[in-house]
Enzyme design. Structure first.
Site, mmCIF file in Angstrom:
data_model
loop_
_atom_site.group_PDB
_atom_site.id
_atom_site.type_symbol
_atom_site.label_atom_id
_atom_site.label_comp_id
_atom_site.label_asym_id
_atom_site.label_seq_id
_atom_site.Cartn_x
_atom_site.Cartn_y
_atom_site.Cartn_z
ATOM 1 N N SER A 148 16.974 60.209 33.220
ATOM 2 C CA SER A 148 16.495 59.277 32.184
ATOM 3 C C SER A 148 16.828 59.891 30.834
ATOM 4 C CB SER A 148 14.981 59.053 32.276
ATOM 5 O OG SER A 148 14.276 60.110 31.617
ATOM 6 N N LYS A 154 14.897 66.706 27.054
ATOM 7 C CA LYS A 154 14.356 68.004 27.501
ATOM 8 C C LYS A 154 15.492 69.014 27.693
ATOM 9 C CE LYS A 154 9.980 67.628 28.234
ATOM 10 N NZ LYS A 154 8.991 67.978 27.201
ATOM 11 N N TYR A 201 14.740 60.387 28.377
ATOM 12 C CA TYR A 201 13.684 61.376 28.083
ATOM 13 C C TYR A 201 14.069 62.744 28.666
ATOM 14 C CZ TYR A 201 9.856 64.169 29.948
ATOM 15 O OH TYR A 201 9.086 65.230 30.352
ATOM 16 N N HIS A 202 14.477 62.755 29.957
ATOM 17 C CA HIS A 202 14.820 64.035 30.587
ATOM 18 C C HIS A 202 16.018 64.679 29.879
ATOM 19 C CE1 HIS A 202 12.387 62.211 33.877
ATOM 20 N NE2 HIS A 202 11.993 63.451 34.032
ATOM 21 N N THR A 209 11.068 70.168 32.182
ATOM 22 C CA THR A 209 10.743 69.419 33.397
ATOM 23 C C THR A 209 11.763 69.723 34.502
ATOM 24 O OG1 THR A 209 11.186 67.196 34.278
ATOM 25 C CG2 THR A 209 11.507 67.477 31.947
HETATM 26 N N1 NAD Z 1 2.489 65.146 32.982
HETATM 27 C C1 NAD Z 1 3.477 65.542 33.754
HETATM 28 O O1 NAD Z 1 3.503 65.275 34.962
HETATM 29 C C2 NAD Z 1 4.610 66.359 33.162
HETATM 30 C C3 NAD Z 1 5.603 66.855 34.028
HETATM 31 C C4 NAD Z 1 6.635 67.622 33.498
HETATM 32 C C5 NAD Z 1 6.676 67.889 32.133
HETATM 33 N N2 NAD Z 1 5.703 67.391 31.316
HETATM 34 C C6 NAD Z 1 5.770 67.703 29.870
HETATM 35 O O2 NAD Z 1 4.537 68.268 29.478
HETATM 36 C C7 NAD Z 1 4.209 67.852 28.151
HETATM 37 C C8 NAD Z 1 2.824 67.208 28.150
HETATM 38 O O3 NAD Z 1 2.827 66.101 29.038
HETATM 39 P P1 NAD Z 1 1.603 65.116 29.121
HETATM 40 O O4 NAD Z 1 1.692 64.401 30.410
HETATM 41 O O5 NAD Z 1 0.362 65.821 28.750
HETATM 42 O O6 NAD Z 1 2.002 64.068 27.976
HETATM 43 P P2 NAD Z 1 1.035 63.320 26.936
HETATM 44 O O7 NAD Z 1 1.844 62.241 26.315
HETATM 45 O O8 NAD Z 1 -0.224 62.935 27.587
HETATM 46 O O9 NAD Z 1 0.755 64.469 25.877
HETATM 47 C C9 NAD Z 1 1.636 64.770 24.832
HETATM 48 C C10 NAD Z 1 0.829 64.777 23.552
HETATM 49 O O10 NAD Z 1 1.673 65.170 22.475
HETATM 50 C C11 NAD Z 1 1.372 64.386 21.350
HETATM 51 N N3 NAD Z 1 2.536 64.338 20.470
HETATM 52 C C12 NAD Z 1 3.768 63.861 20.764
HETATM 53 N N4 NAD Z 1 4.557 63.957 19.677
HETATM 54 C C13 NAD Z 1 3.815 64.515 18.689
HETATM 55 C C14 NAD Z 1 4.072 64.857 17.346
HETATM 56 N N5 NAD Z 1 5.249 64.601 16.774
HETATM 57 N N6 NAD Z 1 3.085 65.437 16.619
HETATM 58 C C15 NAD Z 1 1.876 65.690 17.185
HETATM 59 N N7 NAD Z 1 1.555 65.368 18.453
HETATM 60 C C16 NAD Z 1 2.526 64.774 19.198
HETATM 61 C C17 NAD Z 1 1.007 63.012 21.918
HETATM 62 O O11 NAD Z 1 0.216 62.265 21.020
HETATM 63 C C18 NAD Z 1 0.269 63.400 23.196
HETATM 64 O O12 NAD Z 1 -1.126 63.471 22.999
HETATM 65 C C19 NAD Z 1 5.307 66.899 27.703
HETATM 66 O O13 NAD Z 1 6.241 67.619 26.928
HETATM 67 C C20 NAD Z 1 5.943 66.461 29.007
HETATM 68 O O14 NAD Z 1 7.300 66.148 28.819
HETATM 69 C C21 NAD Z 1 4.685 66.631 31.806
#
Ligand code: NAD
Length: 383
Positions: free
Chosen positions: A179, A185, A181-182, A144
């Site tokens: 945070s 990452k 979480y970050h 991120t």
């Molecule tokens: N959405 C954003 O704006 C954004 C921005 C920057 C980075 N990201 C990164 O992109 C990725 C996806 O984001 P998102 O918004 O789709 O999140 P999300 O929570 O909607 O999707 C993540 C999915 O991973 C699954 N998951 C988590 N841990 C798991 C495990 N141990 N085994 C199996 N499945 C597991 C969850 O059930 C979920 O469905 C994340 O890593 C997030 O940090 C997202």
């Protein structure tokens, strides 16, 4: 290509599966539904709840869309399951499977521990499963832009050349998260860099900004193929939240002065970036880091854009500057580089009134499902 999507039930994961399948790739979708579970525990819910992965994959197939999506359900923090999945020996794996919420990770010890163990655990398991089954597989990992924080210097793409006491070297760009979480990452990036140096893995780490919108070319017109649209304080991203607040008649919650600036992108551009990264892999033994956003906005600019577009659909949206629940700079320098994806051919879908109006129309259709009790921040960084 044979591509595995880890975290395939997520906001980004499901559209990615459809997008990659529609391009003729063999796609394997994996998820444990961890997000659905922690959302229930915190009384959060997407605007519209979608069926589980097998039903989504069947719907995609039944609608006559290109390709078939194979599904695995299980916990990727469990090495045996990860190893079974990776014994499919894919050409590329997209790693989305993490707990993605800053506010959730700041709730307390249980949530911080889950975020740490799950996020670094899935990354470590993936690395070892790749080494075990397919060392040439291209790992595409979602990091991120929040890893960099808001330094008072330009943000490079992952690396920086430093000259110190007359000597020069190249290092990971300094990172300071806002945070916990970050911070996980940042740890992921360090773990990947360690294994790239020691074992010669092939890795792309994508520093992505907050994503907005609900629509991709693969779902067009079929709500059953839609992704989860989160709008609550824990799991919603800024623009998606403002759109829901505008429709619900709740003043948009800008934190503090609202000068917090970040690089944002349309969900369609996440699809483009992932495809470009997969089709142009990192070299074996390379940790390639690319910034993944298209435009910078402050929180004030986003809220004003939603206010303007709302007028076009007859909504008089208000903006409220509420006390900032986070510890962050509200007025700062921000200049992040965006060169690598542009060189690969990214054609950004920029934010305009039409994009926001399309989101407003979607949310209006499901207005009765908005829960106003999860709109205001429930987590305060100082407590
Ligand atoms: N959405 C954003 O704006 C954004 C921005 C920057 C980075 N990201 C990164 O992109 C990725 C996806 O984001 P998102 O918004 O789709 O999140 P999300 O929570 O909607 O999707 C993540 C999915 O991973 C699954 N998951 C988590 N841990 C798991 C495990 N141990 N085994 C199996 N499945 C597991 C969850 O059930 C979920 O469905 C994340 O890593 C997030 O940090 C997202």
């Amino acid at each position: 290509m044979k591509i595995i999507v880890l975290g395939a039930d997520g906001y980004l994961g499901w559209p990615t599966c459809m997008h990659l399948a529609s391009l003729g790739n063999e796609v394997i979708a994996v998820d444990s539904y961890l997000k659905r579970k922690i959302a229930k525990e915190t009384s959060s819910a997407p605007l519209v709840e979608m069926p589980g992965l097998p039903d989504r994959a069947d719907a995609y197939f039944d609608l006559g869309r290109r390709g078939k999506i194979k599904v695995y359900e299980g916990d990727l923090a469990d090495y045996e399951f990860m190893s079974k999945v990776m014994s499919e020996k894919p050409d590329a794996v997209i790693h989305y499977a993490e707990q993605p919420s800053g506010p959730y990770s700041m709730l307390g010890h249980k949530e911080a521990a889950l975020t740490l163990h799950n996020n670094t655990g899935t990354t470590l398991n993936l690395i070892h499963a790749v080494l075990e089954h397919c060392p040439e597989c291209h790992i595409i990992k979602l990091g991120t832009m929040g890893e960099y924080g808001t330094p008072n210097i330009d943000i490079e793409e992952g690396w920086i050349d430093i000259t110190h006491n007359g000597r020069s070297d190249k290092f990971l760009f300094p990172r300071q998260a806002g945070s916990f979480y970050h911070t996980t990452k940042i740890l992921d990036t360090d773990i990947l860099w360690f294994y790239v140096r020691m074992k010669g893995l092939r890795v792309t780490d994508l520093m992505q900004g907050p994503v907005y919108s609900h629509f991709t070319d693969s779902m067009e017109g079929e709500e059953i193929l839609g992704t989860h649209f989160w709008y609550d304080d824990l799991f919603g991203t800024a623009l998606n939240r403002f759109v829901v607040q505008a429709v619900a008649g709740i003043p948009m919650t800008v934190y503090g002065k609202g000068g917090q600036t970040r690089g944002y992108l349309n969900l369609k551009d996440t699809m483009q970036c992932i495809t470009l990264a997969a089709e142009n892999p990192a070299d074996q033994g390379e940790l390639r880091i690319m910034n993944q956003f298209t435009e910078d906005f402050s929180a004030n600019q986003l809220a004003e854009a939603v206010q303007r577009a709302s007028k076009l659909v007859g909504i008089d949206a208000e903006i409220d500057h509420i006390a900032n629940p986070r510890i962050e700079k509200e007025d700062h320098y921000y200049n992040a580089k965006l060169e690598k994806f542009m060189e690969l051919g990214l054609k950004p879908h920029l934010l305009n009134d039409d994009v926001i109006v399309q989101m407003l129309e979607y949310v209006k259709k499901h207005k009765d499902r908005i829960d106003p009790s999860v709109v205001h921040p429930r987590v305060n960084w100082r407590r």
